[in-house]
Design an enzyme around this catalytic site. Structure first.
Site, PDB file in Angstrom:
ATOM      1  CE  LYS A  89      -4.533   0.736   0.315  1.00  0.00           C
ATOM      2  NZ  LYS A  89      -5.582  -0.186  -0.128  1.00  0.00           N
TER       3      LYS A  89
HETATM    4  P1  NAD Z   1     -14.238   7.221  -2.531  1.00  0.00           P
HETATM    5  O1  NAD Z   1     -13.351   8.388  -2.332  1.00  0.00           O
HETATM    6  O2  NAD Z   1     -14.741   6.869  -3.879  1.00  0.00           O
HETATM    7  O3  NAD Z   1     -15.546   7.343  -1.603  1.00  0.00           O
HETATM    8  C1  NAD Z   1     -15.482   7.647  -0.257  1.00  0.00           C
HETATM    9  C2  NAD Z   1     -16.845   8.186   0.132  1.00  0.00           C
HETATM   10  O4  NAD Z   1     -16.868   8.382   1.530  1.00  0.00           O
HETATM   11  C3  NAD Z   1     -17.206   9.511  -0.497  1.00  0.00           C
HETATM   12  O5  NAD Z   1     -18.570   9.468  -0.842  1.00  0.00           O
HETATM   13  C4  NAD Z   1     -16.996  10.515   0.625  1.00  0.00           C
HETATM   14  O6  NAD Z   1     -17.825  11.654   0.469  1.00  0.00           O
HETATM   15  C5  NAD Z   1     -17.417   9.670   1.790  1.00  0.00           C
HETATM   16  N1  NAD Z   1     -16.922  10.094   3.080  1.00  0.00           N
HETATM   17  C6  NAD Z   1     -15.708  10.563   3.417  1.00  0.00           C
HETATM   18  N2  NAD Z   1     -15.658  10.821   4.731  1.00  0.00           N
HETATM   19  C7  NAD Z   1     -16.869  10.504   5.234  1.00  0.00           C
HETATM   20  C8  NAD Z   1     -17.449  10.532   6.503  1.00  0.00           C
HETATM   21  N3  NAD Z   1     -16.754  10.953   7.542  1.00  0.00           N
HETATM   22  N4  NAD Z   1     -18.731  10.124   6.648  1.00  0.00           N
HETATM   23  C9  NAD Z   1     -19.443   9.685   5.601  1.00  0.00           C
HETATM   24  N5  NAD Z   1     -18.940   9.628   4.370  1.00  0.00           N
HETATM   25  C10 NAD Z   1     -17.685  10.040   4.184  1.00  0.00           C
HETATM   26  O7  NAD Z   1     -13.438   5.990  -1.859  1.00  0.00           O
HETATM   27  P2  NAD Z   1     -13.683   4.461  -2.085  1.00  0.00           P
HETATM   28  O8  NAD Z   1     -12.764   3.993  -3.146  1.00  0.00           O
HETATM   29  O9  NAD Z   1     -15.139   4.191  -2.170  1.00  0.00           O
HETATM   30  O10 NAD Z   1     -13.100   3.894  -0.718  1.00  0.00           O
HETATM   31  C11 NAD Z   1     -13.876   3.866   0.467  1.00  0.00           C
HETATM   32  C12 NAD Z   1     -13.239   2.869   1.411  1.00  0.00           C
HETATM   33  O11 NAD Z   1     -13.206   1.586   0.778  1.00  0.00           O
HETATM   34  C13 NAD Z   1     -11.807   3.173   1.821  1.00  0.00           C
HETATM   35  O12 NAD Z   1     -11.602   2.693   3.135  1.00  0.00           O
HETATM   36  C14 NAD Z   1     -10.992   2.343   0.845  1.00  0.00           C
HETATM   37  O13 NAD Z   1      -9.705   2.021   1.336  1.00  0.00           O
HETATM   38  C15 NAD Z   1     -11.865   1.106   0.754  1.00  0.00           C
HETATM   39  N6  NAD Z   1     -11.659   0.292  -0.438  1.00  0.00           N
HETATM   40  C16 NAD Z   1     -11.648   0.847  -1.680  1.00  0.00           C
HETATM   41  C17 NAD Z   1     -11.440   0.009  -2.788  1.00  0.00           C
HETATM   42  C18 NAD Z   1     -11.420   0.554  -4.188  1.00  0.00           C
HETATM   43  O14 NAD Z   1     -10.939  -0.156  -5.075  1.00  0.00           O
HETATM   44  N7  NAD Z   1     -11.957   1.729  -4.438  1.00  0.00           N
HETATM   45  C19 NAD Z   1     -11.264  -1.362  -2.606  1.00  0.00           C
HETATM   46  C20 NAD Z   1     -11.322  -1.888  -1.328  1.00  0.00           C
HETATM   47  C21 NAD Z   1     -11.523  -1.042  -0.250  1.00  0.00           C
END
Ligand code: NAD
Length: 418
Positions: A109
């Site tokens: 990461k």
């Molecule tokens: P993203 O940036 O697309 O979405 C994050 C969302 O969370 C946004 O809608 C943002 O407005 C919202 N957000 C931020 N802070 C917040 C809060 N305090 N309360 C409520 N909503 C809030 O990110 P993502 O890719 O969807 O990732 C989200 C999580 O999933 C992270 O922990 C990431 O590590 C994990 N993840 C992502 C992937 C991927 O491939 N995108 C894969 C596995 C895990």
């Protein structure tokens, strides 16, 4: 640290979870020591020439936790709070995630401590290219494969691939996954983590003899993971009654019109201007009386402070590390199943693996094939975790997923003779 703004760092949480899982599986001491620490953590300076001619220097990281089962694999985050501890913890979770899915990868990461909203498009591209140049000697399709995470996307991965290919004088799509299909990306990759959350929720409901059709769902975070999970759960008959973005949450007990929620914002991350339903506090979304809660935004949101108030019957983790160790204890006492991140959101890395295969073979798969194979991989992994869960009456779902992962990693260490 942003993703874990309160409480323990991601690395502390990951190590505590590992220690707990070790109560349920036999792992030789030497191997435990190896698993508690990353193999390497690279820290690089990333100078950036600003559009106005000024210069700034950012700090970037790449943590490489373990590669006993294959090249390191994991996302790149562009977020102001990124630091070494966060990258280490997230790289540990990637090792377990790849092992629980039985993918031939280890865990990595990285990222840059920068707020991407404060960069122009040109600055963002220059920063990505310079960071890639700095890490190019540590990464590669057979060494360490990067992917998008918070603050990065398919376009970022395209620039990473381009810059790496220039550095190595070879077109090398396999250095990054999550690229646009036109440069070797896979159909279905962007939707995959949310899709796997929905698939695992479907399997968990089936396991507990609950009907997903008509089940009420609250999703924290309406970004890549949360929105894709919400849309699929909705398609499968669930009633998504609440979703949130960083700027607020909306709740409609009759079920939200998700298209309208998405269309109401400036982009997928915003939910505020949605007309239907009631605006509620982000925190209140977590304690709604729903059948399923999907925390899919940031880490450490389910804590000892709010775990007793959580009224959901089942929790499926979409984000990485949304539940603190103390909250896990509360949920265990209350018999609330928490299906862990390393299984539930592993669709992202699974389709990344499909992408890597497509890149090596220079052959693209259809979206239908990707989705079908993802469903198969997720249900197989779910089955392995169910077996471990049923084998040990004291194990939580998280412990069970760790048992599956640690078994495979330990076998690989023993076999390779490290
Ligand atoms: P993203 O940036 O697309 O979405 C994050 C969302 O969370 C946004 O809608 C943002 O407005 C919202 N957000 C931020 N802070 C917040 C809060 N305090 N309360 C409520 N909503 C809030 O990110 P993502 O890719 O969807 O990732 C989200 C999580 O999933 C992270 O922990 C990431 O590590 C994990 N993840 C992502 C992937 C991927 O491939 N995108 C894969 C596995 C895990």
């Amino acid at each position: 640290m942003t993703d874990h703004a309160s409480g323990a760092s991601a690395a502390e949480t990951a190590r505590t979870q590992l220690d707990r899982a070790l109560d349920h599986v036999d792992v030789r001491d030497g191997i435990i020591g190896e698993l508690r620490e990353p193999h390497e953590v690279h820290r690089v300076s990333v100078p950036l020439e600003r559009d106005d001619g000024g210069r700034d220097v950012f700090v970037g990281y790449r943590a490489q936790h373990n590669n006993v089962r294959g090249p390191y694999k994991g996302g790149l985050r562009f977020q102001s709070g990124v630091d070494a501890e966060e990258c280490i913890g997230l790289s540990m979770w990637m090792t377990w995630k790849c092992a629980v899915m039985d993918l031939p990868f280890g865990g990595g990461k990285g990222g840059v401590a920068v707020d991407p909203n404060e960069l122009s498009d040109d600055e963002y591209e220059r920063l990505t290219r310079r960071f890639t140049e700095e890490i190019s000697e540590f990464v590669g399709p057979r060494r360490d494969v990067v992917a998008p995470d918070m603050g990065t996307d398919a376009q970022t991965m395209s620039w990473v691939m381009d810059e790496y290919s220039k550095e190595t004088s070879e077109t090398t799509p396999g250095v990054a996954t999550g690229k646009p299909p036109v440069v070797g990306g896979s159909y279905g990759r962007a939707e995959a983590p949310g899709r796997s959350v929905a698939i695992v929720a479907r399997e968990a409901f089936d396991y507990y003899d609950r009907d997903l059709d008509g089940a009420t769902v609250a999703v924290q975070g309406f970004g890549s993971v949360g929105a894709n999970a919400a849309f699929l759960l909705d398609e499968w008959g669930a009633d998504v009654v609440a979703v949130s973005g960083a700027n607020g949450a909306v709740y409609d007990e009759g079920g939200l019109d998700l298209d309208a929620v998405r269309d109401a914002g400036d982009d997928d991350a915003l939910v505020a201007p949605y007309d239907g339903g009631d605006d509620i506090d982000n925190g209140d979304l977590l304690t709604l009386d729903v059948d399923l809660l999907v925390p899919a935004a940031v880490g450490n949101v389910l804590t000892a402070e709010n775990a007793d108030d959580v009224d959901a019957d089942v929790i499926v983790e979409g984000a990485n590390g949304p539940t603190t160790v103390d909250a896990d204890d509360v949920f265990a006492d209350r018999d609330v199943p928490v299906i862990p991140d390393i299984l539930a959101n592993a669709g992202g890395v699974t389709v990344s693996y499909f992408e890597w295969l497509q890149d090596i073979n220079r052959r693209s798969w259809s979206r239908e094939r990707v989705n079908d194979e993802l469903d198969d991989e997720m249900t197989d992994a779910w089955g392995d975790v169910v077996d471990a869960y049923e084998d040990d009456e004291d194990a939580s779902w998280r412990d069970a997923a760790y048992v599956v992962a640690l078994g495979r990693i330990t076998d690989a260490h023993e076999s390779r003779g490290f």
